[in-house]
Structure formats: C-alpha cells, structure tokens
Motif scaffolding. Structure first.
Motif, mmCIF file in Angstrom:
data_model
loop_
_atom_site.group_PDB
_atom_site.id
_atom_site.type_symbol
_atom_site.label_atom_id
_atom_site.label_comp_id
_atom_site.label_asym_id
_atom_site.label_seq_id
_atom_site.Cartn_x
_atom_site.Cartn_y
_atom_site.Cartn_z
ATOM 1 N N PRO A 1 -4.517 -5.872 -3.490
ATOM 2 C CA PRO A 1 -4.670 -4.650 -4.278
ATOM 3 C C PRO A 1 -3.946 -4.746 -5.618
ATOM 4 C CG PRO A 1 -3.072 -4.318 -2.532
ATOM 5 C CD PRO A 1 -3.679 -5.671 -2.301
ATOM 6 N N PRO A 2 -4.428 -3.993 -6.623
ATOM 7 C CA PRO A 2 -3.785 -4.015 -7.940
ATOM 8 C C PRO A 2 -2.301 -3.659 -7.891
ATOM 9 C CG PRO A 2 -5.909 -2.910 -8.063
ATOM 10 C CD PRO A 2 -5.638 -3.159 -6.606
ATOM 11 N N LEU A 3 -1.916 -2.750 -7.002
ATOM 12 C CA LEU A 3 -0.513 -2.342 -6.900
ATOM 13 C C LEU A 3 0.400 -3.544 -6.698
ATOM 14 C CD1 LEU A 3 1.620 0.002 -6.490
ATOM 15 C CD2 LEU A 3 1.144 -0.251 -4.039
ATOM 16 N N LEU A 4 0.056 -4.397 -5.755
ATOM 17 C CA LEU A 4 0.896 -5.553 -5.442
ATOM 18 C C LEU A 4 0.783 -6.633 -6.506
ATOM 19 C CD1 LEU A 4 2.838 -6.956 -3.541
ATOM 20 C CD2 LEU A 4 0.872 -7.721 -2.184
ATOM 21 N N LYS A 5 -0.431 -6.909 -6.955
ATOM 22 C CA LYS A 5 -0.623 -7.942 -7.991
ATOM 23 C C LYS A 5 0.128 -7.572 -9.262
ATOM 24 C CE LYS A 5 -2.598 -11.576 -9.941
ATOM 25 N NZ LYS A 5 -2.249 -11.441 -11.378
ATOM 26 N N ASN A 6 0.070 -6.295 -9.648
ATOM 27 C CA ASN A 6 0.755 -5.842 -10.853
ATOM 28 C C ASN A 6 2.267 -5.995 -10.717
ATOM 29 O OD1 ASN A 6 0.503 -4.508 -13.505
ATOM 30 N ND2 ASN A 6 1.590 -2.834 -12.516
ATOM 31 N N ARG B 1 -8.609 -13.314 4.009
ATOM 32 C CA ARG B 1 -9.050 -13.757 2.677
ATOM 33 C C ARG B 1 -8.048 -13.325 1.615
ATOM 34 N NH1 ARG B 1 -14.911 -11.091 3.229
ATOM 35 N NH2 ARG B 1 -13.474 -9.474 3.972
ATOM 36 N N CYS B 2 -7.503 -12.138 1.778
ATOM 37 C CA CYS B 2 -6.469 -11.670 0.861
ATOM 38 C C CYS B 2 -5.222 -12.551 0.946
ATOM 39 C CB CYS B 2 -6.111 -10.231 1.186
ATOM 40 S SG CYS B 2 -4.664 -9.613 0.318
ATOM 41 N N TYR C 1 -8.434 -5.862 -0.546
ATOM 42 C CA TYR C 1 -9.426 -5.149 -1.349
ATOM 43 C C TYR C 1 -10.437 -6.163 -1.874
ATOM 44 C CZ TYR C 1 -6.320 -1.027 -1.660
ATOM 45 O OH TYR C 1 -5.533 0.064 -1.376
ATOM 46 N N ASN C 2 -11.672 -6.068 -1.430
ATOM 47 C CA ASN C 2 -12.716 -6.965 -1.924
ATOM 48 C C ASN C 2 -12.294 -8.433 -1.849
ATOM 49 O OD1 ASN C 2 -14.465 -4.792 -2.615
ATOM 50 N ND2 ASN C 2 -13.284 -4.468 -4.494
ATOM 51 N N ALA C 3 -11.769 -8.814 -0.680
ATOM 52 C CA ALA C 3 -11.349 -10.188 -0.380
ATOM 53 C C ALA C 3 -10.159 -10.648 -1.210
ATOM 54 C CB ALA C 3 -12.518 -11.167 -0.553
ATOM 55 N N SER D 1 0.840 -1.190 0.000
ATOM 56 C CA SER D 1 0.000 0.000 0.000
ATOM 57 C C SER D 1 0.876 1.241 0.000
ATOM 58 C CB SER D 1 -0.913 0.022 1.225
ATOM 59 O OG SER D 1 -1.648 1.230 1.286
ATOM 60 N N LEU D 2 0.420 2.272 -0.724
ATOM 61 C CA LEU D 2 1.101 3.561 -0.746
ATOM 62 C C LEU D 2 0.295 4.624 -0.018
ATOM 63 C CD1 LEU D 2 2.216 3.688 -4.503
ATOM 64 C CD2 LEU D 2 3.497 2.809 -2.546
#
Length: 197
Positions: free
Chosen positions: A94-99, A137-138, A89-91, A17-18
């Motif tokens: 976040p896109p930041l880490l996945k990307n 869940r994440c 984020y929504n179980a 997270s930023l």
C-alpha cells in the motif's frame, strides 16, 4: 519458545494499514504477543502517529525531511529488528507503507551514511489477506524494496491466507502450518537481530 543467550534484541512491529478492522493490524497484534511469550521486548506502532506527505523531491529540497520521518527513523534505530506487516494492494504494497519507506530512506544524520538505519538491523515481513495467496505477491515486492534500501531481510516470512478464518477463540492462529511459519519467522528474527553488528 524462549530467547536464547544473554542478549535479547528489541523488536519493532509496524502494521502497514490504518483501516478499522484491518487483518494486518490484527496479525501484528498476534505477532506481538508471540514475541512477549519469547521474553523479547517488543514495540508495536501505528503509521498514523507518523503522518507524512507523499514523497516529493522538490518538497524535500525546499522544506527538508518532515519531522515525522525523522521520528520514525529514530524509532526504527532504537530497535534491533523490525517486522513489517502489510496488506496487499493490486499485488503490491500500500502507498502508506511505501511512502514511509521512501521518506525514511532520505533521513540522514551528519555522521551517517545514507540508509544506514536499514543496514544495521534485521527486517522480517508478513502479510494477511482474505484471499488464498495471503499477500505473497506483496511480500515479494516488499522484500525487493527493502533489499534495495540495503536492509537484511530474513528468509522466513508469513503470508496468512484466508485471514478472516485463521484464528481460534483465543486469537491464536488455528492452522498448524500458519502457527509453525509464525514461530519460525519470530525465532529467526530474534536470532539474526541479536547477532547484528
């Protein structure tokens, strides 16, 4: 909790997270202090220092892998263990880490197998949430993604629930169950990372 043996692994901590005031950046800082107390060399970075476009196979084909992805992969390769601290984020993550994970998995030096940076070091995962599940869940999703990349993710993890009220005045985890889970995760990561080939 001191490291044992002659070899103390180098550990990299990556918050997912930023956001200003992020509970996960806060947890990452607390975890970094615990590694220092264990006499382990630790580096904590920000993904904001490694800006990446959304992964696109056409972009990779036409322009190659971005320099930030190469630099991030090299940062990971310089450590024996990696700890990812992510919000939920929504179980899911976040896109930041996945990307970042998607791009790193595409970085391949001529002498390496694809994903070799994941295969050769130990990973740990943690999450903080103001809710009662603590990002569990994440963490399940993140474990699956890292495993698919060939990473060895240690069994112990930390899902910090009600994170806004989880610390004492000295910025230490005040609930004994959380503190114990943190220490077990750190101890296991040190041991496993120190024994990686």
């Amino acid at each position: 909790m001191r490291s044992t043996g002659l070899f103390a692994p180098k550990i990299l901590i990556i918050p997912g997270s930023l956001r200003t005031g992020s509970q996960n950046a806060r947890l990452a800082a607390v975890i970094a202090k615990e590694f220092i107390l264990a006499d382990v060399e630790v580096t904590r970075i920000s993904l904001g220092d490694f800006p990446l476009p959304i992964y696109d196979a056409d972009l990779q084909e036409n322009a190659g892998v971005p320099a930030s992805a190469v630099n991030l992969k090299q940062m990971i390769a310089a450590h024996h263990g990696v700890l990812l601290v992510t919000p939920e984020y929504n179980a899911s993550l976040p896109p930041l880490l996945k990307n970042a994970i998607d791009w790193i998995s595409r970085v391949q030096s001529p002498h390496e197998a694809r994903g070799q940076v994941f295969h050769e070091r130990a990973f740990a995962i943690a999450s903080a949430s103001t809710g009662r599940f603590g990002g569990a869940r994440c963490l399940a999703q993140l474990r699956l993604i890292l495993t698919a990349c060939g990473a060895m993710v240690i069994p112990n993890q930390l899902a910090l629930s009600f994170a806004g009220d989880a610390y004492d005045d000295m910025e230490r985890l005040k609930r004994s169950a959380d503190a114990d889970a943190l220490k077990k995760m750190i101890r296991q990561l040190i041991t496993v990372a120190g024994n990686m080939p």
